[in-house]
Design a protein around this motif. Structure first.
Motif, mmCIF file in Angstrom:
data_model
loop_
_atom_site.group_PDB
_atom_site.id
_atom_site.type_symbol
_atom_site.label_atom_id
_atom_site.label_comp_id
_atom_site.label_asym_id
_atom_site.label_seq_id
_atom_site.Cartn_x
_atom_site.Cartn_y
_atom_site.Cartn_z
ATOM 1 N N ASP A 140 1.070 -1.167 -0.008
ATOM 2 C CA ASP A 140 -0.025 0.018 0.103
ATOM 3 C C ASP A 140 0.748 1.153 -0.096
ATOM 4 O OD1 ASP A 140 -1.802 2.094 0.448
ATOM 5 O OD2 ASP A 140 -2.672 1.334 2.337
ATOM 6 N N THR A 255 -0.047 9.866 -4.979
ATOM 7 C CA THR A 255 -1.148 8.942 -5.566
ATOM 8 C C THR A 255 -1.884 9.743 -6.683
ATOM 9 O OG1 THR A 255 -2.800 10.087 -3.837
ATOM 10 C CG2 THR A 255 -1.469 8.041 -3.009
ATOM 11 N N TYR A 259 -2.221 7.696 -10.315
ATOM 12 C CA TYR A 259 -3.555 7.557 -10.981
ATOM 13 C C TYR A 259 -3.687 8.090 -12.309
ATOM 14 C CZ TYR A 259 -8.565 7.939 -11.525
ATOM 15 O OH TYR A 259 -9.909 7.835 -11.786
ATOM 16 N N ALA A 378 -1.580 -0.451 -10.269
ATOM 17 C CA ALA A 378 -2.717 -0.471 -9.314
ATOM 18 C C ALA A 378 -3.483 -1.926 -9.058
ATOM 19 C CB ALA A 378 -4.048 0.388 -9.752
ATOM 20 N N LEU A 385 -10.449 2.715 -6.552
ATOM 21 C CA LEU A 385 -9.503 3.276 -5.640
ATOM 22 C C LEU A 385 -10.289 4.149 -4.575
ATOM 23 C CD1 LEU A 385 -6.363 3.662 -7.922
ATOM 24 C CD2 LEU A 385 -6.845 1.934 -6.229
ATOM 25 N N LEU A 404 -5.558 9.705 -2.668
ATOM 26 C CA LEU A 404 -6.175 8.925 -2.361
ATOM 27 C C LEU A 404 -5.875 8.124 -1.001
ATOM 28 C CD1 LEU A 404 -5.085 6.871 -5.470
ATOM 29 C CD2 LEU A 404 -7.443 7.357 -4.813
ATOM 30 N N LEU A 407 -3.364 3.026 -1.435
ATOM 31 C CA LEU A 407 -3.049 2.753 -3.199
ATOM 32 C C LEU A 407 -2.437 1.423 -3.096
ATOM 33 C CD1 LEU A 407 -2.881 3.624 -5.760
ATOM 34 C CD2 LEU A 407 -0.814 5.003 -5.267
#
Length: 419
Positions: A140, A255, A259, A378, A385, A404, A407
């Motif tokens: 994570d 994050t 993304y 991811a 997410l 986020l 993650l």
């Protein structure tokens, strides 16, 4: 006056940071509009570039500690007054001479020498954290990298003793401030508990450094505050602001940046190009997404909106950085863009004091992750997410940064340390 349809779509970070945004055209939509709040009241939102700059520089708009009224005092009061005062009385919520004095207090810690040293050390810090996960093939990235990286970087710059670094790492990420939730809501209760824990840590730190001063930044800030006639609540509020404003934007940039890049595998294949175009990625993601409210002190015409004294205005920096009146094809991520004068770190007297540190840490964090975790992707579909509340739609929480909460990722495991 309400947000235009394109503007409303772009308030959702999932849309704003995906290729879908390129099809959205906000030309002709109002640069200032009204947002309904959960308590039934409303705030103005300045999302146009020129309107945002005006609000951030015009003395006709002031911060909550200057003119907030009873309602806004109640919004800020999650905790008992003594705890609240130890968190909210920083430069973030003040203007004028007091803002100048509090900004000087923060600047006494963020000296160019300390910032350079912190950025220089950040690479080894990032590699150390990635060493712990590189062999596993999954992690994570918020809990195991971004959050501890940001906390360790800022606490080391400020000179926290080891025990206080440990306590800071044990605190939850400073999530969205549920300013507009009704009293007694679960999020307000959780935020109050988090604030009490943070306040206790900061008061203990000040007490420790008063008894055992050193050459560290916290000791210097205590001496500066005493000489300037600032009280302990203003000191701890400034320490809180320096701590959170360093680690939250770094985590949210990492994050939201990943993304964005996962939607564009052609860019992700060229890590060096990404780092070279960091300024554009910062504009595109705008991790400092919005400002705390300011308040009109007189009747004001603001780009088509009529504001009355006491009206609240939130500057939506992420949308102002997408204004087609200022940027060509603003919803396209163009790493060769020479945009200039974006609002990534705000503007005017409240321009982010730690912008140099933030850029350095963002560059280091993203570069290390791209370099050390080959095949990074991811671990669940992008549209599932979990985003911070306030990042993905209406202003139900005022979350100054947008990113986020977790993650989960997978990558090719490897054990070799890359220096």
């Amino acid at each position: 006056m309400i947000a235009g349809p394109g503007t409303a779509l772009l308030t959702d970070a999932r849309v704003r940071l995906s290729p879908e945004a390129e099809r959205i055209d906000t030309r002709g939509e109002p640069p200032v509009w009204r947002a309904e709040l959960p308590d039934g009241s409303a705030a103005w939102v300045a999302s146009g570039y020129d309107a945002a700059r005006r609000v951030m520089t015009d003395t006709g708009f002031v911060k909550p500690a200057v003119r907030g009224g009873e309602r806004w005092t109640r919004y800020l009061g999650f905790t008992a007054p003594e705890v609240t005062d130890s968190i909210v009385r920083s430069m973030l919520n003040t203007d004028g001479d007091l803002h100048r004095r509090l900004r000087e207090l923060g600047a006494s810690a963020f000296t160019p020498e300390r910032v350079r040293a912190a950025v220089d050390r950040a690479g080894a810090m990032a590699d150390g954290l990635l060493d712990e996960i590189a062999g596993r093939g999954r992690a994570d990235l918020v809990r195991e990298f971004a959050h501890p990286f940001g906390v360790r970087a800022i606490t080391e710059l400020l000179g926290y003793p080891d025990d206080f670094v440990r306590r800071a790492l044990e605190l939850r990420r400073w999530g969205p401030s549920p300013l507009f939730d009704p009293p007694g809501s679960p999020d307000r209760e959780q935020y109050a508990a988090d604030r009490e824990a943070m306040s206790e840590l900061l008061h203990d730190l000040v007490d420790f450094r008063r008894r055992r001063p050193g050459a560290d930044a916290v000791s210097g800030m205590i001496a500066h505050a005493d000489a300037a006639g600032l009280d302990e609540g203003q000191l701890t509020s400034t320490l809180f602001l320096l701590l959170v404003s360093a680690y939250e934007p770094v985590a949210d940039f990492l994050t939201s940046g990943l993304y964005t890049l996962w939607h564009r595998p052609d860019l992700l294949a060229e890590p060096a190009r990404i780092i070279e175009g960091l300024d554009e990625l910062l504009r595109y993601t705008s991790p400092l997404a919005a400002t705390m409210p300011r308040f009109a002190v007189r009747p004001t015409e603001l780009y088509g909106a009529r504001l009355e004294p006491g009206d609240a205005v939130i500057v939506h920096i992420a949308l102002a950085n997408r204004d087609p009146r200022r940027f060509a094809a603003p919803n396209r991520l163009d790493l060769t863009r020479d945009q200039g004068q974006d609002l990534v770190f705000a503007h005017g007297p409240h321009f982010c004091l730690g912008s140099g540190l933030a850029v350095g840490l963002c560059r280091t964090a993203l570069g290390a992750v791209l370099r050390r975790l080959p095949g990074l992707t991811a671990a669940q579909p992008l549209d599932t997410l979990p985003w911070q509340r306030g990042s993905t739609g209406g202003i139900t929480h005022l979350h100054v940064t947008a990113g986020l909460t977790a993650l989960p990722v997978t990558f090719q495991p490897r054990h070799a340390v890359v220096s």
